[in-house]
Motif scaffolding. Structure first.
Motif, PDB file in Angstrom:
ATOM      1  N   ASN A  33       7.607 -11.408  -0.210  1.00 14.32           N
ATOM      2  CA  ASN A  33       7.180 -11.731   1.536  1.00 14.32           C
ATOM      3  C   ASN A  33       7.682  -9.721   1.727  1.00 14.32           C
ATOM      4  O   ASN A  33       9.055 -10.408   2.065  1.00 14.32           O
ATOM      5  N   ASN A  34       7.009  -8.665   2.235  1.00 18.46           N
ATOM      6  CA  ASN A  34       7.482  -7.537   1.317  1.00 18.46           C
ATOM      7  C   ASN A  34       7.111  -7.189   3.089  1.00 18.46           C
ATOM      8  O   ASN A  34       7.597  -5.855   4.018  1.00 18.46           O
ATOM      9  N   ALA A  35       5.911  -6.994   3.694  1.00 21.68           N
ATOM     10  CA  ALA A  35       4.926  -6.386   4.757  1.00 21.68           C
ATOM     11  C   ALA A  35       6.286  -6.467   6.255  1.00 21.68           C
ATOM     12  O   ALA A  35       6.544  -6.801   6.226  1.00 21.68           O
ATOM     13  N   ASN A  94      14.776  -8.126  17.810  1.00 20.42           N
ATOM     14  CA  ASN A  94      13.379  -9.471  17.609  1.00 20.42           C
ATOM     15  C   ASN A  94      13.354  -9.553  15.806  1.00 20.42           C
ATOM     16  O   ASN A  94      13.267 -10.317  15.385  1.00 20.42           O
ATOM     17  N   TYR A  95      13.774  -7.976  15.594  1.00 20.32           N
ATOM     18  CA  TYR A  95      13.801  -7.626  13.768  1.00 20.32           C
ATOM     19  C   TYR A  95      14.657  -8.179  13.559  1.00 20.32           C
ATOM     20  O   TYR A  95      14.622  -9.273  12.253  1.00 20.32           O
ATOM     21  N   SER A  96      15.803  -8.227  14.055  1.00 21.08           N
ATOM     22  CA  SER A  96      16.994  -9.227  13.185  1.00 21.08           C
ATOM     23  C   SER A  96      16.953 -10.591  13.648  1.00 21.08           C
ATOM     24  O   SER A  96      17.752 -10.916  12.350  1.00 21.08           O
ATOM     25  N   HIS A 109      19.240   0.998   3.900  1.00 25.88           N
ATOM     26  CA  HIS A 109      18.932   2.683   4.210  1.00 25.88           C
ATOM     27  C   HIS A 109      17.790   2.794   3.363  1.00 25.88           C
ATOM     28  O   HIS A 109      18.708   3.606   2.123  1.00 25.88           O
ATOM     29  N   ILE A 110      16.191   2.413   2.827  1.00 22.51           N
ATOM     30  CA  ILE A 110      15.640   3.264   2.060  1.00 22.51           C
ATOM     31  C   ILE A 110      15.094   3.992   2.895  1.00 22.51           C
ATOM     32  O   ILE A 110      14.387   3.219   3.338  1.00 22.51           O
ATOM     33  N   GLU A 111      14.531   5.341   1.695  1.00 22.74           N
ATOM     34  CA  GLU A 111      13.794   6.394   2.441  1.00 22.74           C
ATOM     35  C   GLU A 111      11.781   5.883   1.973  1.00 22.74           C
ATOM     36  O   GLU A 111      11.615   5.863   0.940  1.00 22.74           O
ATOM     37  N   THR A 112      11.374   5.174   3.587  1.00 29.26           N
ATOM     38  CA  THR A 112      10.199   5.120   3.401  1.00 29.26           C
ATOM     39  C   THR A 112       9.719   5.758   4.962  1.00 29.26           C
ATOM     40  O   THR A 112      10.579   6.156   5.613  1.00 29.26           O
ATOM     41  N   ARG A 113       8.948   5.494   5.516  1.00 30.95           N
ATOM     42  CA  ARG A 113       8.247   5.847   6.373  1.00 30.95           C
ATOM     43  C   ARG A 113       8.915   5.381   7.601  1.00 30.95           C
ATOM     44  O   ARG A 113       9.160   5.767   8.732  1.00 30.95           O
ATOM     45  N   LEU A 114       9.624   3.563   7.312  1.00 26.99           N
ATOM     46  CA  LEU A 114      10.442   3.459   8.631  1.00 26.99           C
ATOM     47  C   LEU A 114      11.577   4.121   9.217  1.00 26.99           C
ATOM     48  O   LEU A 114      12.581   4.071   9.586  1.00 26.99           O
ATOM     49  N   SER A 126      -1.546  -6.607  -1.488  1.00 26.22           N
ATOM     50  CA  SER A 126      -2.292  -7.241   0.162  1.00 26.22           C
ATOM     51  C   SER A 126      -1.666  -6.290   1.084  1.00 26.22           C
ATOM     52  O   SER A 126       0.170  -6.146   0.931  1.00 26.22           O
ATOM     53  N   ASP A 127      -2.088  -5.489   1.783  1.00 29.14           N
ATOM     54  CA  ASP A 127      -1.799  -4.652   2.932  1.00 29.14           C
ATOM     55  C   ASP A 127      -3.025  -4.412   3.963  1.00 29.14           C
ATOM     56  O   ASP A 127      -4.192  -4.507   3.844  1.00 29.14           O
ATOM     57  N   ILE A 128      -2.949  -4.211   4.888  1.00 28.39           N
ATOM     58  CA  ILE A 128      -3.111  -3.882   6.729  1.00 28.39           C
ATOM     59  C   ILE A 128      -4.346  -1.855   6.092  1.00 28.39           C
ATOM     60  O   ILE A 128      -5.356  -2.727   6.136  1.00 28.39           O
ATOM     61  N   ALA A 131       0.802  -1.281   0.167  1.00 24.36           N
ATOM     62  CA  ALA A 131       0.086  -0.171  -0.347  1.00 24.36           C
ATOM     63  C   ALA A 131       1.035   1.094  -0.158  1.00 24.36           C
ATOM     64  O   ALA A 131       0.194   2.534  -0.527  1.00 24.36           O
ATOM     65  N   GLN A 132       2.140   0.664   0.015  1.00 23.78           N
ATOM     66  CA  GLN A 132       2.715   2.306   0.525  1.00 23.78           C
ATOM     67  C   GLN A 132       4.609   1.977   0.938  1.00 23.78           C
ATOM     68  O   GLN A 132       4.636   0.865   0.637  1.00 23.78           O
ATOM     69  N   GLY A 133       5.060   2.867   0.025  1.00 19.06           N
ATOM     70  CA  GLY A 133       6.444   2.497   0.915  1.00 19.06           C
ATOM     71  C   GLY A 133       7.323   1.801  -0.638  1.00 19.06           C
ATOM     72  O   GLY A 133       7.306   1.757  -1.459  1.00 19.06           O
ATOM     73  N   ILE A 134       8.202   0.879  -0.237  1.00 17.86           N
ATOM     74  CA  ILE A 134       8.613  -0.206  -1.406  1.00 17.86           C
ATOM     75  C   ILE A 134       7.292  -0.897  -1.690  1.00 17.86           C
ATOM     76  O   ILE A 134       7.863  -1.437  -3.253  1.00 17.86           O
ATOM     77  N   GLY A 135       7.022  -1.808  -0.905  1.00 15.34           N
ATOM     78  CA  GLY A 135       5.879  -2.532  -1.969  1.00 15.34           C
ATOM     79  C   GLY A 135       5.162  -1.693  -3.150  1.00 15.34           C
ATOM     80  O   GLY A 135       4.711  -2.363  -4.129  1.00 15.34           O
TER      81      GLY A 135
END
Ligand SMILES: NC(=O)c1ccc[n+]([C@@H]2O[C@H](COP(=O)([O-])OP(=O)(O)OC[C@H]3O[C@@H](n4cnc5c(N)ncnc54)[C@H](O)[C@@H]3O)[C@@H](O)[C@H]2O)c1
Length: 287
Positions: A105-107, A172-174, A206-211, A51-53, A30-34
């Motif tokens: 699988n990007n979400a 956790n993410y790692s 490092h990719i420019e998105t809201r993250l 596919s997105d929430i 719905a946004q960003g890289i996806g």
């Protein structure tokens, strides 16, 4: 460059684009890289499932692709819910008239904390979203990948430099992002021999998105009613020192389009002999 790619695509008998006739599910689209992956895939002739929430943004992305002459279907929902995973695969297969060729699988998002303060909820959510969800989606889609119809099949799992190298504050993410490396390799080994399925991992830096935007901008996600702030604190960014992006040889973050282009490259027939690999898209960081 575009001419050269078109020429190669022509030689490979994909006259209407590198992904012509393929059906692709992109999670977190719905946004960003996806969203960029969906746009680039659709430009190359794929039918894309968004596919997105975030239902409103999913519809926006799909509408834009459809009004530009592409083919997209928004199937919004929460990937942490098992019923949604079933619904997603069913609706994608209906959209693809019985076929699904690509899953990206990007979400995801980040929910950081230092080790000694990390809660079980933070841990479990990251492992579930970045590790268990890709597995469940691939398992549900098995009937569409374990077939021999001579058409390409491709699974791409999105990882991160945090998964390959670790990152303070992201245990956790790692852990979850390291896990998908094994997931991709196992799919490649199980479904490559008989069915020709390719599976690869793409690890972004490092990719420019809201993250990676300033946390102070206020982006957040909600987990069971709990607000999780997204982004990197501005102070932390400033503390990086006088030379911006010193740890990145290209000295800049990547754009969502650059990140998505790498995913298209791996999904396309130009990468038809690449499987089981982990490709870093980082501007050279972590060499
Ligand atoms: N931006 C970076 O620098 C960076 C670096 C390394 C890896 N990544 C990874 O790239 C992927 C895309 O991230 P992005 O930067 O484009 O972020 P983003 O926030 O722009 O997009 C992620 C999307 O995932 C969706 N999502 C989150 N939880 C979901 C759920 N439970 N069900 C369905 N959809 C859900 C969000 O709604 C959002 O639209 C993520 O897996 C992320 O971890 C990003």
């Amino acid at each position: 460059m575009a001419d050269r790619i078109a020429q190669i695509a022509g030689q490979l008998n994909y006259p209407k684009g590198l992904l012509s006739g393929q059906v692709a599910i992109i999670t977190g689209a719905a946004q960003g890289i996806g969203a960029e992956i969906a746009r680039l895939f659709a430009n190359e002739g794929a039918k894309v499932v968004i596919s997105d929430i975030d239902a409103a943004k999913s519809k926006e992305v799909a509408d834009k692709i459809n009004s530009g002459g592409g083919k997209a279907l928004a199937v919004p929902g929460d990937l942490l819910k098992d019923e949604y995973i079933k619904e997603l695969i069913k609706r994608a297969a209906d959209f693809g008239q019985g076929k699904i060729h690509i899953i990206v699988n990007n979400a995801g998002f980040t929910w950081d904390g230092v080790i000694h303060k990390m809660t079980d909820k933070q841990w479990d959510t990251m492992i579930a979203l970045h590790g268990t969800v890709p597995f469940k989606l691939v398992r549900e889609a098995a009937p569409y990948f374990r077939i021999k119809d001579g058409e390409p099949r491709n699974i791409i799992n999105i990882s991160s430099t945090s998964g390959l190298h670790g990152n303070a504050g992201q245990i956790n993410y790692s852990m979850a992002k390291a896990g998908v490396v094994g997931l991709s390799k196992t799919i490649a080994k199980e479904w490559g021999p008989s069915f020709g399925v390719r599976a690869n991992t793409i690890a972004f830096g490092h990719i420019e998105t809201r993250l990676t935007a300033n946390k102070e901008l206020g982006a957040f996600v909600e987990v069971d009613g709990q607000k999780v702030a997204l982004g990197i604190p501005g102070q932390q960014k400033q503390a990086a020192g006088p030379v911006p992006y010193l740890d990145i040889p290209l000295r800049r973050p990547g754009t969502a389009t650059e990140a998505a282009s790498a995913v298209l490259a791996i999904a396309s027939p130009l990468s038809s002999y690449i499987s089981g690999q982990t490709i870093s898209v980082t501007g050279g960081r972590n060499m």
